[in-house]
Design an enzyme around this catalytic site. Structure first.
Site, PDB file in Angstrom:
ATOM      1  N   CYS A   1       0.880  -1.211   0.032  1.00  0.00           N
ATOM      2  CA  CYS A   1      -0.004  -0.020   0.102  1.00  0.00           C
ATOM      3  C   CYS A   1       1.011   1.206   0.100  1.00  0.00           C
ATOM      4  CB  CYS A   1      -1.001   0.070   1.234  1.00  0.00           C
ATOM      5  SG  CYS A   1      -0.159  -0.216   2.645  1.00  0.00           S
TER       6      CYS A   1
ATOM      7  N   HIS B   1      -1.522   0.405   6.805  1.00  0.00           N
ATOM      8  CA  HIS B   1      -2.047   0.973   5.667  1.00  0.00           C
ATOM      9  C   HIS B   1      -2.153   2.411   5.379  1.00  0.00           C
ATOM     10  CE1 HIS B   1      -4.575   0.433   2.332  1.00  0.00           C
ATOM     11  NE2 HIS B   1      -5.549   1.364   2.612  1.00  0.00           N
TER      12      HIS B   1
ATOM     13  N   ASN C   1      -7.763   5.184  -2.500  1.00  0.00           N
ATOM     14  CA  ASN C   1      -7.303   3.949  -1.621  1.00  0.00           C
ATOM     15  C   ASN C   1      -7.013   2.868  -2.582  1.00  0.00           C
ATOM     16  OD1 ASN C   1      -7.401   1.866   0.299  1.00  0.00           O
ATOM     17  ND2 ASN C   1      -8.488   3.391   1.781  1.00  0.00           N
TER      18      ASN C   1
END
EC number: 3.4.19.12
Length: 315
Positions: free
Chosen positions: A20, A124, A139
């Protein structure tokens, strides 16, 4: 007049393993500028510099604990530190500034002044980015960039802060165009989308109500929040309608009878007991017209299959 960056396309990366941080950096830059190997190299360089500083400091106990760690900038499962993201963006002359810094104070009141926000919670990372004058949530847990209205942007950032997210600003001269990568340098999780394609994909996934890899557990989603609100309004309207129908059924009939519910009982009693005769016949009403039985012709049927004459006898 300057045209839209990247021909008006949006660059989005879908979550791959624990990458991520890579997805976050690339969506801030709007192109596949970094790979996991690039960030790993930056993390290794930071580790070496930090160890050198500790050695020069001459600490003993703390130094031993520090050197015993494999890395302070990348975990075994691939999560990178904010320092790694800072170094990666510094390559493109971009600064990373905490939102609670005094320098970022104006952005708290008017986030529209900025171009990109980096958000982090636990392991994250994701970015919120302005592209061609519009804000999007990039995202990597979502299948496509999610459009954010300017009105909602501030409230959305506040909701993230309230949920414990750390938020940073990315400031500087963002790349206007992404160089076309070679087939060897391209990755399999990046995609270029038009705003229309991104909206279509987002709506399709919301209708299916399939959360993307647990995104609903990680952060509040702009689209699902308003979808839930719409569902609540629809349910309330349905309940109000049902209540109104029930109330109307309880009201007295406009034909002047005192109790609508006695209508069926009077008809049934006449049909089953013709010996009651005219005494009960006068109270019987036609369910369609509301007229008393005494006003009806002899051949009129009040109960299906039964004819009653004016003298009260069933035929």
């Amino acid at each position: 007049m300057e045209g839209p960056s990247n021909g008006g396309l949006l660059y989005h990366e879908v979550q791959e393993s624990k990458l991520c941080a890579v997805h976050c950096v690339n969506t801030v830059l709007q192109g596949p500028f970094f790979s996991e190997l690039d960030l790993a190299a930056l993390a290794s360089d930071l580790d070496q510099r930090e160890r050198q500083v500790m050695l020069e400091g001459g600490g003993t106990g703390v130094l031993g604990d520090f050197l015993a760690e494999d890395s302070h900038n990348v975990s075994m499962d691939g999560d990178f530190s904010i320092q790694v993201l800072e170094k990666a963006l510094e390559v493109w002359d971009l600064q990373v500034i905490p939102l609670d810094s005094p320098i970022a104070e104006p952005s708290k009141c008017d986030p529209e002044l900025e171009n990109a926000f980096i958000c982090h919670l636990h392991d994250h990372w994701f970015c919120i980015r302005k592209v061609n004058g519009e804000w999007y949530n990039f995202n990597s847990l979502y299948p496509a960039p999610e459009h954010l209205s300017k009105f909602y942007l501030s409230a959305y950032l506040d909701s993230l802060k309230g949920s414990g997210w750390s938020i940073f600003l990315a400031r500087g001269n963002f790349p206007k165009e992404c160089p076309i990568p070679s087939s060897e340098a391209s990755n399999s999780y990046g995609q270029w989308l038009t705003p229309e394609d991104a909206e279509r994909i987002t709506k399709s996934c919301n209708q299916m109500q399939v959360p993307a890899q647990g995104a609903d557990k990680l952060l509040p989603s702009y689209s699902t929040e308003f979808a839930d609100e719409a569902d609540m309004i629809a349910k309330q309207e349905e309940e109000d309608l049902n209540a109104a129908i029930a109330a109307s059924l309880m009201e007295p009939s406009a034909s002047g009878t005192e109790n609508v519910q006695t209508k069926g009982n009077s008809v049934d009693s006449v049909a089953e007991s013709p010996e009651h005769g005219a005494a009960n016949n006068n109270n019987v009403m036609d369910p369609d017209t509301g007229a008393c039985n005494s006003d009806l012709p002899e051949s009129t049927s009040v109960v299906t299959g039964t004819h009653i004459s004016k003298d009260g006898k069933a035929e």
